[in-house]
Write a protein that holds these residues in place. Structure first.
Motif, PDB file in Angstrom:
ATOM      1  N   LEU A 109      -5.177   2.642  11.788  1.00 20.91           N
ATOM      2  CA  LEU A 109      -4.140   3.570  11.332  1.00 20.91           C
ATOM      3  C   LEU A 109      -3.880   3.412   9.833  1.00 20.91           C
ATOM      4  CD1 LEU A 109      -1.487   3.145  14.176  1.00 20.91           C
ATOM      5  CD2 LEU A 109      -3.007   5.099  13.843  1.00 20.91           C
ATOM      6  N   PRO A 110      -3.425   4.482   9.162  1.00 19.63           N
ATOM      7  CA  PRO A 110      -2.995   4.357   7.764  1.00 19.63           C
ATOM      8  C   PRO A 110      -1.797   3.420   7.642  1.00 19.63           C
ATOM      9  CG  PRO A 110      -3.364   6.662   8.336  1.00 19.63           C
ATOM     10  CD  PRO A 110      -3.411   5.886   9.617  1.00 19.63           C
ATOM     11  N   ARG A 111      -1.598   2.946   6.455  1.00 17.55           N
ATOM     12  CA  ARG A 111      -0.545   1.954   6.182  1.00 17.55           C
ATOM     13  C   ARG A 111       0.846   2.445   6.573  1.00 17.55           C
ATOM     14  NH1 ARG A 111       1.957   0.694   0.498  1.00 17.55           N
ATOM     15  NH2 ARG A 111       3.011  -1.288   0.866  1.00 17.55           N
ATOM     16  N   TYR A 112       1.185   3.687   6.221  1.00 17.99           N
ATOM     17  CA  TYR A 112       2.519   4.197   6.528  1.00 17.99           C
ATOM     18  C   TYR A 112       2.784   4.200   8.031  1.00 17.99           C
ATOM     19  CZ  TYR A 112       2.940   5.910   1.688  1.00 17.99           C
ATOM     20  OH  TYR A 112       3.038   5.999   0.324  1.00 17.99           O
ATOM     21  N   ASP A 113       1.763   4.458   8.822  1.00 15.08           N
ATOM     22  CA  ASP A 113       1.933   4.470  10.272  1.00 15.08           C
ATOM     23  C   ASP A 113       2.152   3.063  10.818  1.00 15.08           C
ATOM     24  OD1 ASP A 113       1.480   7.230  10.171  1.00 15.08           O
ATOM     25  OD2 ASP A 113      -0.675   6.943  10.306  1.00 15.08           O
ATOM     26  N   TRP A 114       1.431   2.102  10.260  1.00 16.96           N
ATOM     27  CA  TRP A 114       1.664   0.710  10.656  1.00 16.96           C
ATOM     28  C   TRP A 114       3.092   0.282  10.321  1.00 16.96           C
ATOM     29  CZ3 TRP A 114      -0.626  -2.125  14.011  1.00 16.96           C
ATOM     30  CH2 TRP A 114      -1.988  -1.991  14.263  1.00 16.96           C
ATOM     31  N   LEU A 115       3.588   0.708   9.171  1.00 19.70           N
ATOM     32  CA  LEU A 115       4.958   0.358   8.783  1.00 19.70           C
ATOM     33  C   LEU A 115       5.973   0.944   9.764  1.00 19.70           C
ATOM     34  CD1 LEU A 115       4.669   0.822   4.910  1.00 19.70           C
ATOM     35  CD2 LEU A 115       5.143  -1.330   6.111  1.00 19.70           C
ATOM     36  N   LEU A 116       5.725   2.156  10.220  1.00 21.37           N
ATOM     37  CA  LEU A 116       6.621   2.766  11.210  1.00 21.37           C
ATOM     38  C   LEU A 116       6.612   1.968  12.511  1.00 21.37           C
ATOM     39  CD1 LEU A 116       8.482   5.016  12.208  1.00 21.37           C
ATOM     40  CD2 LEU A 116       6.439   6.330  12.830  1.00 21.37           C
ATOM     41  N   LEU A 117       5.437   1.565  12.977  1.00 21.87           N
ATOM     42  CA  LEU A 117       5.343   0.778  14.207  1.00 21.87           C
ATOM     43  C   LEU A 117       6.049  -0.571  14.066  1.00 21.87           C
ATOM     44  CD1 LEU A 117       1.636   1.468  15.255  1.00 21.87           C
ATOM     45  CD2 LEU A 117       3.727   2.400  16.290  1.00 21.87           C
ATOM     46  N   ILE A 118       5.902  -1.200  12.907  1.00 21.00           N
ATOM     47  CA  ILE A 118       6.560  -2.489  12.665  1.00 21.00           C
ATOM     48  C   ILE A 118       8.078  -2.317  12.688  1.00 21.00           C
ATOM     49  CG2 ILE A 118       6.968  -4.285  10.935  1.00 21.00           C
ATOM     50  CD1 ILE A 118       4.019  -3.861  10.060  1.00 21.00           C
ATOM     51  N   PRO A 150       2.383   8.699  -2.019  1.00 19.41           N
ATOM     52  CA  PRO A 150       1.023   9.180  -2.296  1.00 19.41           C
ATOM     53  C   PRO A 150      -0.020   8.848  -1.232  1.00 19.41           C
ATOM     54  CG  PRO A 150       1.505   7.235  -3.620  1.00 19.41           C
ATOM     55  CD  PRO A 150       2.783   7.594  -2.909  1.00 19.41           C
ATOM     56  N   GLU A 151       0.243   7.892  -0.360  1.00 19.11           N
ATOM     57  CA  GLU A 151      -0.764   7.488   0.610  1.00 19.11           C
ATOM     58  C   GLU A 151      -0.783   8.429   1.812  1.00 19.11           C
ATOM     59  OE1 GLU A 151      -0.676   3.300   1.575  1.00 19.11           O
ATOM     60  OE2 GLU A 151       0.218   2.813  -0.367  1.00 19.11           O
ATOM     61  N   GLU A 152      -1.905   8.356   2.553  1.00 16.68           N
ATOM     62  CA  GLU A 152      -2.054   9.186   3.738  1.00 16.68           C
ATOM     63  C   GLU A 152      -1.272   8.590   4.914  1.00 16.68           C
ATOM     64  OE1 GLU A 152      -3.579  12.096   3.895  1.00 16.68           O
ATOM     65  OE2 GLU A 152      -3.983  11.941   1.741  1.00 16.68           O
ATOM     66  N   GLY A 153      -0.989   9.442   5.893  1.00 19.31           N
ATOM     67  CA  GLY A 153      -0.301   8.959   7.087  1.00 19.31           C
ATOM     68  C   GLY A 153      -0.209  10.050   8.136  1.00 19.31           C
ATOM     69  N   TRP A 154      -0.375   9.668   9.398  1.00 22.10           N
ATOM     70  CA  TRP A 154      -0.238  10.624  10.486  1.00 22.10           C
ATOM     71  C   TRP A 154       1.222  10.977  10.733  1.00 22.10           C
ATOM     72  CZ3 TRP A 154      -4.433  13.009  12.212  1.00 22.10           C
ATOM     73  CH2 TRP A 154      -5.667  12.376  12.078  1.00 22.10           C
ATOM     74  N   THR A 155       2.113  10.057  10.399  1.00 20.29           N
ATOM     75  CA  THR A 155       3.536  10.247  10.690  1.00 20.29           C
ATOM     76  C   THR A 155       4.315  10.675   9.446  1.00 20.29           C
ATOM     77  OG1 THR A 155       3.871   7.867  10.373  1.00 20.29           O
ATOM     78  CG2 THR A 155       3.536   8.643  12.625  1.00 20.29           C
ATOM     79  N   LYS A 156       3.702  11.544   8.659  1.00 19.38           N
ATOM     80  CA  LYS A 156       4.373  12.112   7.493  1.00 19.38           C
ATOM     81  C   LYS A 156       4.835  13.525   7.818  1.00 19.38           C
ATOM     82  CE  LYS A 156       2.889  11.381   3.279  1.00 19.38           C
ATOM     83  NZ  LYS A 156       2.009  11.319   2.089  1.00 19.38           N
ATOM     84  N   VAL A 157       6.082  13.823   7.462  1.00 19.96           N
ATOM     85  CA  VAL A 157       6.656  15.152   7.658  1.00 19.96           C
ATOM     86  C   VAL A 157       7.154  15.644   6.304  1.00 19.96           C
ATOM     87  CG1 VAL A 157       8.435  16.507   8.804  1.00 19.96           C
ATOM     88  CG2 VAL A 157       7.351  14.616  10.025  1.00 19.96           C
ATOM     89  N   GLY A 158       6.624  16.745   5.832  1.00 20.61           N
ATOM     90  CA  GLY A 158       7.031  17.253   4.526  1.00 20.61           C
ATOM     91  C   GLY A 158       6.739  16.278   3.403  1.00 20.61           C
ATOM     92  N   GLY A 159       5.676  15.496   3.553  1.00 16.53           N
ATOM     93  CA  GLY A 159       5.312  14.516   2.540  1.00 16.53           C
ATOM     94  C   GLY A 159       6.071  13.209   2.641  1.00 16.53           C
ATOM     95  N   VAL A 160       6.921  13.077   3.659  1.00 21.40           N
ATOM     96  CA  VAL A 160       7.752  11.877   3.825  1.00 21.40           C
ATOM     97  C   VAL A 160       7.319  11.118   5.075  1.00 21.40           C
ATOM     98  CG1 VAL A 160      10.097  11.014   4.199  1.00 21.40           C
ATOM     99  CG2 VAL A 160       9.713  12.995   2.716  1.00 21.40           C
ATOM    100  N   PRO A 161       6.895   9.865   4.941  1.00 22.36           N
ATOM    101  CA  PRO A 161       6.580   9.063   6.137  1.00 22.36           C
ATOM    102  C   PRO A 161       7.850   8.701   6.888  1.00 22.36           C
ATOM    103  CG  PRO A 161       6.417   7.722   4.158  1.00 22.36           C
ATOM    104  CD  PRO A 161       6.667   9.123   3.695  1.00 22.36           C
ATOM    105  N   LEU A 162       7.795   8.729   8.200  1.00 22.90           N
ATOM    106  CA  LEU A 162       8.996   8.508   9.005  1.00 22.90           C
ATOM    107  C   LEU A 162       9.548   7.092   8.866  1.00 22.90           C
ATOM    108  CD1 LEU A 162       8.136  10.466  12.270  1.00 22.90           C
ATOM    109  CD2 LEU A 162       9.456  11.215  10.277  1.00 22.90           C
TER     110      LEU A 162
END
Length: 271
Positions: free
Chosen positions: A44-53, A98-110
């Motif tokens: 997973l992209p980094r932003y998604d891992w951060l959401l899971l954590i 700026p990074e990619e993520g599956w859990t981004k909405v409107g350019g904002v990671p959840l």
């Protein structure tokens, strides 16, 4: 003299320990930002891992008893408030992710909402652990419109004049006689509420510098190379802390007035 110095040192250590326990959620977020920046991540992209954590940390805090269900409700409110602000600010170009993520909405990671929720988590934890009480707390009829005006100014100043300094002056006037009291060991201390706002806002600005260094988000002047966040941002965090504090205090006051309220979990506010 030596006994006084020793006692002062002991109290300082106790205070620091209670503060550290209250900052568990923010510390985990910052540690995760650092580790995910330095360590290659699979699947997973980094932003998604951060959401899971963040989600796992939230569940653990609730099940372990570090956080009560009432505190979780307050933190959820701040998560939603933070996400709304993030969506608007990113849309206006104030900062970006700026990074990619599956859990981004409107350019904002959840996961970004948890950074605001961590501020609320700290306030709730510190309030409970240090038996915080407020002296000469103003009427909710004055506090509520002030908190709403501060929050709305984060949006409206893009289209109208920025009235943050007028709002800051109103805060000083409204809370001029308000004190926050707290316990360390068996001793009770107090400080002006406005001073506590400034201190919390300053330390969040320091945390913001750490967060942007590890790529939590990016200001326009940091796109090429990381730079220190402008010190003027302290005023923004100061106002956001005030909103957070006012909402937490108001919710605790409402909770206290309910029939059958769990008074061992929520401290009363003296007017």
């Amino acid at each position: 003299m030596e006994r006084r110095l020793l006692h002062a040192l002991q109290q300082l250590v106790r205070f620091g320990w209670q503060q550290a326990l209250s900052c568990v959620f923010p510390v985990v977020i910052f540690a995760s930002l650092a580790l995910t920046k330095l360590i290659p991540l699979p699947w997973l992209p980094r932003y998604d891992w951060l959401l899971l954590i963040c989600l796992a940390m939230q569940v653990w805090m609730l099940r372990s008893g570090l956080e009560t269900r009432d505190e979780l409700k307050v933190i959820t409110v701040f998560h939603l408030i933070g996400l709304a602000l993030e969506l608007f600010k990113v849309h206006m170009g104030s900062w970006s992710y700026p990074e990619e993520g599956w859990t981004k909405v409107g350019g904002v990671p959840l996961y970004s909402g948890f950074m605001y929720a961590s501020v609320a988590s700290y306030l709730c934890q510190a309030w409970r652990r240090m038996n915080v009480d407020l002296v000469r707390w103003p009427s909710l009829w004055l506090v509520t419109p002030l908190a709403a005006s501060i929050y709305l100014n984060f949006f409206t100043h893009h289209y109208w004049i920025d009235i943050r300094w007028w709002l800051s002056a109103l805060v000083l006037i409204l809370f001029w006689r308000t004190w926050v009291t707290f316990e360390v060991g068996r001793h009770r201390y107090r400080m002006p509420l406005s001073l506590s706002f400034v201190l919390i806002g300053f330390f969040i600005w320091i945390a913001e510098n750490v967060a942007t260094f590890f790529g939590a988000w990016e200001y326009p002047n940091q796109s090429d190379v990381w730079r220190l966040v402008h010190v003027g941002k302290v005023s923004s965090w100061l106002l956001l802390v005030i909103v957070s504090f006012l909402i937490v205090a108001a919710l605790k006051q409402v909770k206290e007035r309910r029939p059958g309220a769990e008074k061992d979990r929520w401290n009363s506010i003296r007017s």
